[in-house]
Design a protein around this motif. Sequence first.
Motif, PDB file in Angstrom:
ATOM      1  N   ALA A 211       0.817  -1.222   0.000  1.00 31.85           N
ATOM      2  CA  ALA A 211       0.000   0.000   0.000  1.00 31.85           C
ATOM      3  C   ALA A 211       0.845   1.264   0.000  1.00 31.85           C
ATOM      4  CB  ALA A 211      -0.933   0.002   1.222  1.00 31.85           C
ATOM      5  N   GLY A 212       2.128   1.140   0.310  1.00 32.64           N
ATOM      6  CA  GLY A 212       2.981   2.320   0.388  1.00 32.64           C
ATOM      7  C   GLY A 212       2.728   3.120   1.647  1.00 32.64           C
ATOM      8  N   THR A 213       2.500   2.423   2.758  1.00 34.71           N
ATOM      9  CA  THR A 213       2.230   3.090   4.032  1.00 34.71           C
ATOM     10  C   THR A 213       3.512   3.154   4.866  1.00 34.71           C
ATOM     11  OG1 THR A 213      -0.017   2.166   4.013  1.00 34.71           O
ATOM     12  CG2 THR A 213       0.779   3.089   6.088  1.00 34.71           C
ATOM     13  N   TRP A 214       3.823   4.364   5.328  1.00 36.08           N
ATOM     14  CA  TRP A 214       5.022   4.596   6.135  1.00 36.08           C
ATOM     15  C   TRP A 214       4.642   5.229   7.462  1.00 36.08           C
ATOM     16  CZ3 TRP A 214      10.073   3.737   4.026  1.00 36.08           C
ATOM     17  CH2 TRP A 214      10.066   3.321   2.679  1.00 36.08           C
ATOM     18  N   GLU A 215       5.553   5.126   8.428  1.00 36.35           N
ATOM     19  CA  GLU A 215       5.358   5.795   9.708  1.00 36.35           C
ATOM     20  C   GLU A 215       6.683   6.408  10.151  1.00 36.35           C
ATOM     21  OE1 GLU A 215       4.087   2.913  12.554  1.00 36.35           O
ATOM     22  OE2 GLU A 215       6.065   2.003  12.786  1.00 36.35           O
TER      23      GLU A 215
END
Length: 283
Positions: A211-215
């Motif tokens: 999903a291309g989710t970063w934190e």
Amino acid sequence: MTSPALAQQTDFGRMYSRRIGGLPEVPSITTVISQAGMSLDGWIGHMAATAVIQDKRLPEAIGNVAKLKAIARQASDAAAQYRDAAAARGDRVHGYCEQIALRGLGCPHTAAEARAELEEHGEGAFAGRFDEWWEEYQVVPLAAEVTVWNEEVGYAGTLDLVAEIGGRLCLIDYKTRGTGRDGKVKPLDPKVVMQLAAGAKAQEMIVDAEAGTWEPWKYGAEPMLLGVAIGETEVQSVMANPAVLPAYWSRFWSLRQVWGSGLKVADAGIALQPVGPPPALRD
């Protein structure tokens, strides 16, 4: 070399995208470090000469030009073959280390299969020494093979392990190394400090590559930076000297500018254009 999901090989070296299938945006940490360059001519020549000397066909080839040329052609690839074999071995050892960390994290893992693969290649000793190191250092894994990103400078990379050891937060980079004549694992190249320093400067970490989710990066509170040399006879752990980290980070930052300037030159267009003679002067 292992291939994280977001890494892609490009004409400008290994690069990372923000999600699987996305366009490459920034160079990898190792690609940046490679801008320093290092001549391997001496090593390549040594490997070729060694391959000739050890070739069992050499005695009968002496005096026969055709046979000698055949041996020479094969020997010329000796360095590349050694490099490729070492890279494949390194991938297998890294894969095993990752599975041990996943097991420690309580995640699904294939540690047994990874060890079996090493055994099939006669590399089981690497796993044995790593297991001893893991137990002796009482490693508590926090994250394994975690991809990180620094938007400000423009690079990304994948850290082998984030863990607690002796109550200290540690960022760890594994290197598979051969054994020296003294029976000890060969020492690490000081360039590993650059790699670790860049990892410690991470700003984000991946959560979901699909999903291309970063934190935000959450392991930057003065971690201990460890290089771990994994050999068949022992595992050696070395710490990046905190006093040299600013210098090594400065070197990495400069090499990132070198990589960026190369990209600009490649996109600048034709460098040299033909120029004809001036018109003849009139009387």
